[in-house]
Design a protein around this motif. Structure first.
Motif, PDB file in Angstrom:
ATOM      1  N   PHE A   7     -54.658  -1.324 -29.022  1.00  0.00           N
ATOM      2  CA  PHE A   7     -53.570  -0.713 -28.274  1.00  0.00           C
ATOM      3  C   PHE A   7     -53.873  -0.789 -26.786  1.00  0.00           C
ATOM      4  N   LEU A   8     -55.099  -0.462 -26.412  1.00  0.00           N
ATOM      5  CA  LEU A   8     -55.496  -0.537 -25.015  1.00  0.00           C
ATOM      6  C   LEU A   8     -55.428  -1.978 -24.530  1.00  0.00           C
ATOM      7  N   GLY A   9     -55.830  -2.900 -25.334  1.00  0.00           N
ATOM      8  CA  GLY A   9     -55.777  -4.316 -24.943  1.00  0.00           C
ATOM      9  C   GLY A   9     -54.348  -4.762 -24.741  1.00  0.00           C
ATOM     10  N   MET A  10     -53.497  -4.263 -25.666  1.00  0.00           N
ATOM     11  CA  MET A  10     -52.097  -4.625 -25.586  1.00  0.00           C
ATOM     12  C   MET A  10     -51.455  -3.990 -24.347  1.00  0.00           C
ATOM     13  N   LEU A  11     -51.811  -2.741 -24.096  1.00  0.00           N
ATOM     14  CA  LEU A  11     -51.306  -2.032 -22.936  1.00  0.00           C
ATOM     15  C   LEU A  11     -51.767  -2.734 -21.656  1.00  0.00           C
ATOM     16  N   LEU A  12     -53.019  -3.130 -21.629  1.00  0.00           N
ATOM     17  CA  LEU A  12     -53.565  -3.845 -20.473  1.00  0.00           C
ATOM     18  C   LEU A  12     -52.858  -5.182 -20.308  1.00  0.00           C
ATOM     19  N   LEU A  13     -52.603  -5.853 -21.435  1.00  0.00           N
ATOM     20  CA  LEU A  13     -51.930  -7.147 -21.386  1.00  0.00           C
ATOM     21  C   LEU A  13     -50.505  -6.983 -20.868  1.00  0.00           C
ATOM     22  N   ILE A  14     -49.788  -5.986 -21.302  1.00  0.00           N
ATOM     23  CA  ILE A  14     -48.403  -5.756 -20.875  1.00  0.00           C
ATOM     24  C   ILE A  14     -48.391  -5.367 -19.400  1.00  0.00           C
ATOM     25  N   THR A  15     -49.338  -4.508 -19.000  1.00  0.00           N
ATOM     26  CA  THR A  15     -49.409  -4.087 -17.601  1.00  0.00           C
ATOM     27  C   THR A  15     -49.734  -5.280 -16.716  1.00  0.00           C
ATOM     28  N   SER A  16     -50.648  -6.119 -17.160  1.00  0.00           N
ATOM     29  CA  SER A  16     -51.008  -7.304 -16.384  1.00  0.00           C
ATOM     30  C   SER A  16     -49.820  -8.255 -16.280  1.00  0.00           C
ATOM     31  N   ALA A  17     -49.104  -8.414 -17.409  1.00  0.00           N
ATOM     32  CA  ALA A  17     -47.940  -9.299 -17.402  1.00  0.00           C
ATOM     33  C   ALA A  17     -46.863  -8.743 -16.476  1.00  0.00           C
TER      34      ALA A  17
END
Length: 187
Positions: A7-17
């Protein structure tokens, strides 16, 4: 609630995107604004260039007009000078200075002669000149009171001799004197 690494990775990925997308949008906006400013500067440059070309054409037309007006001014100044000269000549020809010579003893006849200056008049000493130099710019005639043509001629030579720089026309009776307006071509 437990946050998982995915979830954190996904959140980080979405925030980065999202940050990358926002960065791209901002860069695109800057590039678009720069292109708009460049296009506006290009339009301003083209307007000024067109205005400069128009100004050069107007300047060239004005230069041609100025040259034409200068030529006309020169022509009109020449005409004015010629007209003033003709006017002065006409004025001088209309003015006639009449000198009277002779005695009115008995019943004398009146004779006429025209006076003019000789070629050496300009070189004569001032004390030798009869009257003022300026009067000789006008038409000068003399009326002579005498009993005969010979007496009139003698009186004329005594009053206006060659030593004074004056030459005379032949002496004629006043009735036979030429009309000054006919001499000038007037009617």
């Amino acid at each position: 609630m437990v946050v998982s690494a995915e979830f954190l990775g996904m959140l980080l990925l979405i925030t980065s995107a999202a940050a990358l997308g926002l960065s791209i949008v901002i860069d695109v906006g800057r590039v678009s604004a720069e292109k708009a400013r460049e296009a506006m500067a290009q339009r301003t440059y083209e307007k000024k260039r067109a205005a400069l070309a128009e100004w050069r054409q107007k300047t060239e037309r004005k230069r041609v007009d100025l040259t034409t007006l200068q030529a006309r001014l020169t022509e009109f100044n020449g005409r004015r000078h010629k007209t003033q000269s003709e006017l002065k000549a006409l004025e001088y020809s209309k003015i006639e200075l009449v000198h009277e010579v002779g005695d009115a003893d008995g019943d004398p006849d009146v004779y006429w002669a025209q006076l003019a200056v000789s070629a050496e008049f300009a070189e004569l000493d001032r004390k030798e000149i009869v009257f003022s130099r300026q009067i000789w710019e006008y038409r000068n005639v003399v009326h002579i009171l005498a009993n005969s043509t010979d007496q009139a001629h003698g009186s004329l030579l005594m009053a206006f001799g060659k030593r004074n720089g004056v030459v005379t026309s032949p002496v004629v009776p006043l009735a036979l004197a030429p009309d000054p307006t006919a001499e000038n071509g007037d009617s």
